[in-house]
Design a protein around this motif. Sequence first.
Motif, PDB file in Angstrom:
ATOM      1  N   VAL A 280     -14.493 -37.917   9.756  1.00  0.00           N
ATOM      2  CA  VAL A 280     -14.060 -37.648  11.139  1.00  0.00           C
ATOM      3  C   VAL A 280     -12.593 -38.033  11.354  1.00  0.00           C
ATOM      4  O   VAL A 280     -12.100 -38.029  12.483  1.00  0.00           O
ATOM      5  N   ALA A 281     -11.912 -38.357  10.262  1.00  0.00           N
ATOM      6  CA  ALA A 281     -10.507 -38.766  10.388  1.00  0.00           C
ATOM      7  C   ALA A 281      -9.610 -37.552  10.605  1.00  0.00           C
ATOM      8  O   ALA A 281      -9.933 -36.435  10.191  1.00  0.00           O
ATOM      9  N   ASP A 282      -8.485 -37.815  11.229  1.00  0.00           N
ATOM     10  CA  ASP A 282      -7.447 -36.794  11.351  1.00  0.00           C
ATOM     11  C   ASP A 282      -6.664 -36.778  10.035  1.00  0.00           C
ATOM     12  O   ASP A 282      -6.109 -37.809   9.634  1.00  0.00           O
ATOM     13  N   PRO A 283      -6.610 -35.632   9.346  1.00  0.00           N
ATOM     14  CA  PRO A 283      -5.890 -35.595   8.071  1.00  0.00           C
ATOM     15  C   PRO A 283      -4.443 -36.090   8.187  1.00  0.00           C
ATOM     16  O   PRO A 283      -3.915 -36.673   7.242  1.00  0.00           O
ATOM     17  N   GLU A 284      -3.823 -35.883   9.359  1.00  0.00           N
ATOM     18  CA  GLU A 284      -2.437 -36.356   9.538  1.00  0.00           C
ATOM     19  C   GLU A 284      -2.376 -37.883   9.476  1.00  0.00           C
ATOM     20  O   GLU A 284      -1.428 -38.452   8.953  1.00  0.00           O
ATOM     21  N   GLU A 285      -3.405 -38.543  10.017  1.00  0.00           N
ATOM     22  CA  GLU A 285      -3.424 -40.009   9.980  1.00  0.00           C
ATOM     23  C   GLU A 285      -3.714 -40.523   8.570  1.00  0.00           C
ATOM     24  O   GLU A 285      -3.175 -41.537   8.144  1.00  0.00           O
TER      25      GLU A 285
END
Length: 223
Positions: free
Chosen positions: A66-71
């Motif tokens: 569920v992470a943002d790939p940018e983060e």
Amino acid sequence: MQKEIIEAILQSLRTAYPGARSRLYYSNAYELLVAAILSAQTTDEQVNRVTSALFRRYPDPAALAVADPEEVAVCIKSLGLYRMKAAHLVATARVLVEKYDGLVPASLAELLELPGVGRKVANVVLANAFGRDVIAVDTHVFRVANRLGLARAGNVLETEKQLTAILPPGSRGEAHHLLIHHGRAVCRARQPRCQECVVAGYCEHKDRDYSDADHNTCGKASH
Ligand code: SF4
């Protein structure tokens, strides 16, 4: 190559590199999969510098899915290809959650379907996380095995097949680590230290001039 010579080469390497194992830091199959994906075109030491913080922030596939790939990319920014690797990590975590209940699958075919996972990464995970008797062929294994005559192959897949055929059962995972250690320490791509080599007596490429050679030598690696 005769069985006795193969055993002698392995034994010499065992003596030279006792306890040879992966340099990647990991404590379970998920962490090893992540570290191995990150290791493409990057040293293990560089990977280890980012994974402790990465594993704290994303301790399991559910968190990473569920992470943002940018983060994620920010966490691994010091590594080459970090944007692509971040996208692969999140996409792989989603597959693990959706298809495998958050677990890492233990078969080559299933691992190869994960984004960012090629044959080398899959075999690293199978051998080190699941104890499978397989050999992962990276650039060091390819180079050293072909110089030593353990394989006579022009690409990594053929090298893997030939090594699988000749290595004694139960020794393939260990052989992977031994050949990598030897490739890093002694049998380097352009300037192998043949005078210090514990298996020089078995090597038909001893003292060959590799200064102008292709990085992988002994044929072209197609990986
Ligand atoms: S003798 Fe030289 S080329 Fe052969 S395995 Fe040893 S370091 Fe590599």
